[in-house]
Write a protein that holds these residues in place. Structure first.
Motif, PDB file in Angstrom:
ATOM      1  N   THR A   1       3.897  -3.135 -11.862  1.00  0.00           N
ATOM      2  CA  THR A   1       3.303  -4.467 -11.814  1.00  0.00           C
ATOM      3  C   THR A   1       1.933  -4.367 -11.149  1.00  0.00           C
ATOM      4  O   THR A   1       1.620  -3.388 -10.471  1.00  0.00           O
ATOM      5  N   VAL A   2       1.144  -5.394 -11.320  1.00  0.00           N
ATOM      6  CA  VAL A   2      -0.172  -5.414 -10.671  1.00  0.00           C
ATOM      7  C   VAL A   2      -0.017  -5.349  -9.160  1.00  0.00           C
ATOM      8  O   VAL A   2      -0.773  -4.653  -8.459  1.00  0.00           O
ATOM      9  N   GLU A   3       0.996  -6.035  -8.659  1.00  0.00           N
ATOM     10  CA  GLU A   3       1.213  -6.059  -7.203  1.00  0.00           C
ATOM     11  C   GLU A   3       1.553  -4.680  -6.671  1.00  0.00           C
ATOM     12  O   GLU A   3       1.113  -4.311  -5.591  1.00  0.00           O
ATOM     13  N   GLN A   4       2.312  -3.908  -7.423  1.00  0.00           N
ATOM     14  CA  GLN A   4       2.685  -2.568  -6.956  1.00  0.00           C
ATOM     15  C   GLN A   4       1.478  -1.641  -6.903  1.00  0.00           C
ATOM     16  O   GLN A   4       1.399  -0.752  -6.063  1.00  0.00           O
ATOM     17  N   GLY A   5       0.539  -1.833  -7.833  1.00  0.00           N
ATOM     18  CA  GLY A   5      -0.717  -1.098  -7.762  1.00  0.00           C
ATOM     19  C   GLY A   5      -0.631   0.333  -8.259  1.00  0.00           C
ATOM     20  O   GLY A   5       0.402   0.810  -8.730  1.00  0.00           O
TER      21      GLY A   5
ATOM     22  N   GLN B   1       0.835  -1.188   0.000  1.00  0.00           N
ATOM     23  CA  GLN B   1       0.000   0.000   0.000  1.00  0.00           C
ATOM     24  C   GLN B   1       0.881   1.253   0.000  1.00  0.00           C
ATOM     25  O   GLN B   1       1.942   1.282   0.606  1.00  0.00           O
TER      26      GLN B   1
ATOM     27  N   TRP C   1       9.829   3.119  -7.006  1.00  0.00           N
ATOM     28  CA  TRP C   1       9.169   2.034  -7.728  1.00  0.00           C
ATOM     29  C   TRP C   1       8.146   2.570  -8.740  1.00  0.00           C
ATOM     30  O   TRP C   1       7.752   1.852  -9.654  1.00  0.00           O
ATOM     31  N   TYR C   2       7.711   3.814  -8.579  1.00  0.00           N
ATOM     32  CA  TYR C   2       6.509   4.297  -9.249  1.00  0.00           C
ATOM     33  C   TYR C   2       6.775   5.418 -10.239  1.00  0.00           C
ATOM     34  O   TYR C   2       7.620   6.297 -10.003  1.00  0.00           O
TER      35      TYR C   2
ATOM     36  N   ARG D   1       5.801   2.598   0.632  1.00  0.00           N
ATOM     37  CA  ARG D   1       6.703   1.901  -0.284  1.00  0.00           C
ATOM     38  C   ARG D   1       7.651   2.911  -0.910  1.00  0.00           C
ATOM     39  O   ARG D   1       7.341   4.105  -0.956  1.00  0.00           O
TER      40      ARG D   1
END
Length: 119
Positions: A102-106, A1, A31-32, A27
């Protein structure tokens, strides 16, 4: 999250400047892909600016090119939007967005900050 908190909005006269900040937690911001969007009353939410993870690539809506600058400080987990030469049509609620790879990172949105430009 990921939690995103915007700040820096307010009331400014035409031609003035504001700097918006978006502080991320939960996080690593690195990453984003980070973006700013805005939504004026009665209108759809629209893209304003985006910065890739490495800060080497930015993109802007035509309406803000040359006036707005997006930047990021991954060490501080913060993204900025410097807004210069503001116009009444820039009046909107500005939202910060984090787009994972990724899907997990959202994908995440902040709660928004109001920017009002008076004529």
């Amino acid at each position: 999250q990921v939690q995103l908190v915007e700040s820096g909005g307010g009331l400014v006269q035409t031609g003035g400047s504001l700097r918006l900040s978006c502080a991320a937690s939960g996080r690593p911001l690195s990453w984003y892909v980070m973006g700013w969007f805005r939504q004026a009353p009665g209108k759809e939410r629209e893209f304003v600016a985006r910065v890739r993870r490495s800060s080497e690539s930015t993109s802007y809506a035509d309406s803000v090119k040359g006036r707005f600058t997006i930047s990021r400080d991954n060490a501080k987990n913060t993204v900025y939007l410097q807004m210069n030469n503001l116009k009444p049509e820039d009046t909107a609620v500005y939202y910060c967005n984090a787009e994972g790879q990724t899907v997990e990172q959202g994908s995440y949105w902040g709660q928004g900050t109001q920017v009002t430009v008076s004529s």
